[in-house]
Design a protein around this motif. Structure first.
Motif, PDB file in Angstrom:
ATOM      1  N   UNK A 167     -27.180 -18.673 -20.579  1.00 22.48           N
ATOM      2  CA  UNK A 167     -26.458 -19.156 -19.488  1.00 22.48           C
ATOM      3  C   UNK A 167     -26.932 -18.602 -18.061  1.00 22.48           C
ATOM      4  N   UNK A 169     -24.884 -18.620 -15.726  1.00 20.62           N
ATOM      5  CA  UNK A 169     -23.676 -17.602 -14.905  1.00 20.62           C
ATOM      6  C   UNK A 169     -23.788 -16.162 -15.319  1.00 20.62           C
ATOM      7  N   UNK A 170     -24.514 -15.976 -16.476  1.00 22.19           N
ATOM      8  CA  UNK A 170     -24.427 -14.528 -16.837  1.00 22.19           C
ATOM      9  C   UNK A 170     -25.172 -13.781 -16.044  1.00 22.19           C
ATOM     10  N   UNK A 172     -25.563 -14.667 -12.909  1.00 24.45           N
ATOM     11  CA  UNK A 172     -24.983 -14.539 -11.602  1.00 24.45           C
ATOM     12  C   UNK A 172     -23.635 -13.670 -11.656  1.00 24.45           C
ATOM     13  N   UNK A 173     -22.915 -13.904 -12.618  1.00 22.33           N
ATOM     14  CA  UNK A 173     -22.042 -12.680 -12.708  1.00 22.33           C
ATOM     15  C   UNK A 173     -22.491 -11.203 -12.745  1.00 22.33           C
TER      16      UNK A 173
END
Lengths: 280, 356
Positions: A167, A169-170, A172-173
């Motif tokens: 994903x 988001x990983x 982005x995190x």
């Protein structure tokens, strides 16, 4: 409970026999004497020469120089297999990382170019590859044996598909957590790819282990002999009335099977464990 | 702890699509701002621009007085909580929380202390050595919040953090987030499409539609004085009924019934009526009952006035006939421009007459 259907079992048993019989036959035949095999054919029952044959195969110094033992060949094959597997994983992971996570011109084109090399097997480019290695003076070296075959379209493809399923988001995190490209790769992607790496390791190790043509071409020095070449060279001695050492060939073949089987067994566990436990 | 300022911020995607245009928001230190709107309204894009995950096409983003347009997310001193938590699956809860601090080169002792503090606050102490997959959805969301807290950022950014949780958990987590934010006093920007979440959490709401700000204001202000038909229909449940009405000769009339005396200019208007402002009475606006939603404490009666839908909240449980009469309190009606949908001031005539 499901009814037992004899016919289904018959088919399954036939299948098992079909797959296992040659292996059993090789194992059993390797315990007979060469003359025995030559006169009576292959055998399904153990003979009395097992220990003797295997000791001889592993330690007997053969070849023209008289330095090539089975252990040496085993070592060379292991170097090939491990070098291939590790090198290919490292290279194709980095290639896939670049393709998936960096926006650069012609990325898609590049990917398809890499992918297209799947269509070109080693045999097609074997002469130019040989010439390059020869001009780099890398004949008769492990580098020359391993490096030219490291680029892997299969590996790159698998890793690319895997990275795309991670994903966004990983990433982005990680960016918010202050991890740069290298850190993200090492701290997040590599640990996540463990199962993928295990799968590719199995494929690539066996691919490297089974290499025959390339080592045959690249090395003239007998200290680079691999098991595959060793088996072949035993059977090649059929000159005049000499009987090939069938038992030794079989013994080598059996030995050659052990490490790939071990790799599959060990990594399969990891593979399945990873598949059932991980959630991204 | 910082102010957050968006100055005519806009975003145009490579394909030429305007996702966000001309957004101006001044967020005070410690304020909890909720960006709310339907999907595709640009609220997440806006948040991601503040976070630095999307480039800002136009305008300026300031965090704590610093222009951050060209800074990396890590340099902006923000922390973000994602909808799918985005925890690192291979790291323990402890490592997940510590990762950002480690990357910033904090000392081991500081990391240890902050993680312990966050774990205590979020009641995660006993889970510190577990992997995220061994946690429930609510616990994972707590870990994600812990990861944000330990960094002690100047602003929290929440991207629909509760959407993946079930309804009950969502309500309790909502409360926790609000309490936590008040305790820490950290400026927060929160994105949601759930108007109830927006109402309950926000100090101020920003209602977005089609990449533009429709209205900014405190939840009750937005609820009581929606600036447009879009806000009116989006905030509040059941949605405000919007009906075509006319003002003629100082009378507001709906489907042939006069509802109020208004001094507004004659012409067509959009009339907004909140279900809870209406009552079922014996005489009044006739409404054909279509169906009734029983909610326990109250029921919502959906029906038709002429050929227009209207919803009425009723607290009685007497059986209803096929037609009921609805009383409209002229002080509680909302008027919107029939063309633009913007709110119009209503000029009530003081001489009151029984609404008929």
């Amino acid at each position: 409970m499901q009814k037992i259907k004899p016919f289904d079992h018959l088919i399954l048993i036939l299948g098992v026999l079909f797959l296992c019989a040659p292996v059993v036959m090789a194992l059993m035949s390797s315990t007979h004497a060469a003359i025995d095999i030559h006169s009576n054919g292959l055998s399904l029952l153990p003979g009395g020469n097992g220990i003797e044959t295997y000791t001889k195969v592993l330690t007997h110094k053969g070849g023209f120089t008289g330095d090539v033992t089975g252990l040496l060949m085993l070592r060379n094959s292991l170097i090939m297999g491990l070098g291939f597997a590790v090198g290919k994983i490292a290279l194709s992971m980095m290639a896939a990382y670049a393709l998936v996570y960096f926006r650069f011109r012609f990325a898609t084109l590049l990917f398809w170019a890499i992918f297209a090399t799947l269509l070109l097997p080693l045999e097609v480019r074997i002469m130019p590859s040989y010439q390059v290695m020869s001009e780099l003076h890398l004949l008769n070296t492990y580098t020359g044996l391993i490096v030219p075959l490291l680029a892997s379209a299969t590996g790159t493809f698998f890793f690319r598909q895997f990275f795309r399923s991670v994903p966004d988001e990983l990433l982005e995190a990680a960016r918010i957590d202050g991890a740069g490209p290298v850190k993200f790769f090492i701290d997040v992607l590599v640990p996540l790819s463990k199962t993928m790496m295990a799968a590719i390791f199995i494929i690539m190790f066996i691919y490297g282990w089974n290499q025959y043509l390339w080592p045959l071409l690249m090395t003239t020095d007998e200290s680079f002999y691999t098991l595959m070449r060793g088996i072949k060279s035993i059977l090649q001695v059929w000159v005049g009335s000499q009987i090939p050492d069938y038992n030794e060939a079989f013994a080598l073949a059996v030995l050659a099977m052990v490490p790939p089987v071990a790799v599959v067994v060990i990594f399969q566990r990891m593979f399945i464990k990873g598949l059932t436990e991980s959630d991204k | 702890m910082a102010e957050l300022t968006l100055k005519s911020v806009g975003k145009t995607y490579a394909g030429g699509v305007d996702a966000v245009s001309d957004v101006n928001i001044d967020i005070k230190d410690g304020e909890f701002i909720v960006l709310v709107g339907p999907s595709g309204c640009g609220k997440s894009t806006l948040l991601r621009m503040v976070a630095g995950l999307e480039t800002v096409t136009r305008g300026d983003v300031h965090i704590g007085g610093r222009r951050v347009n060209d800074l990396d997310p890590a340099e902006r001193d923000i922390a973000m909580v994602f909808q799918n938590y985005a925890l690192y699956p291979h790291m323990s809860v402890r490592d997940n929380m510590a990762y950002g601090l480690k990357n910033r080169g904090e000392s081991k002792a500081v990391i240890e202390e902050r993680v312990a503090e966050a774990a205590r606050m979020l009641e995660l102490g006993q889970y510190l050595d577990r992997k995220p997959r061994a946690l429930s959805g609510g616990q994972r969301q707590r870990v994600a919040m812990g990861r944000a807290i330990v960094r002690q950022p100047s602003a929290f950014l929440f991207d629909e953090p509760l959407s993946n949780l079930d309804a009950k958990l969502r309500v309790s987590m909502r409360m926790e987030i609000r309490k936590l934010q008040q305790r820490l006093g950290t400026t927060s920007l929160y994105v949601t499409h759930d108007q109830l979440e927006a109402m309950t959490l926000a100090d101020r709401l920003v209602v977005l539609n089609g990449g533009r700000v429709e209205q900014i204001g405190a939840p009750l202000e937005v609820y009581r004085k929606p600036a447009s038909t879009f806000v009116a229909s989006f905030i509040g449940a059941p949605a405000m009924s919007l009906l075509d009405a006319r003002i003629e000769g100082g009378q507001l009339s709906l489907a042939g019934h006069a509802l109020a005396r208004l001094g507004n200019a004659p012409g067509p208007v959009t009339l907004g009526l909140r279900a809870e402002d209406l009552r079922i009475v014996d005489t009044g606006l006739p409404m054909r009952v279509e169906y009734v939603e029983e909610l326990g404490a109250q029921r919502i009666i959906h029906g038709m006035v002429g050929d227009q839908a209207l919803a009425v909240t009723d607290t009685h449980d007497t059986p209803l006939g096929p037609e009921v009469r609805v009383a409209v309190d002229s002080a509680k009606i909302h008027l919107f421009d029939a063309q633009s949908g913007r709110r119009m001031d209503k000029r009530l005539q003081t001489v009151s007459e029984p609404a008929e």
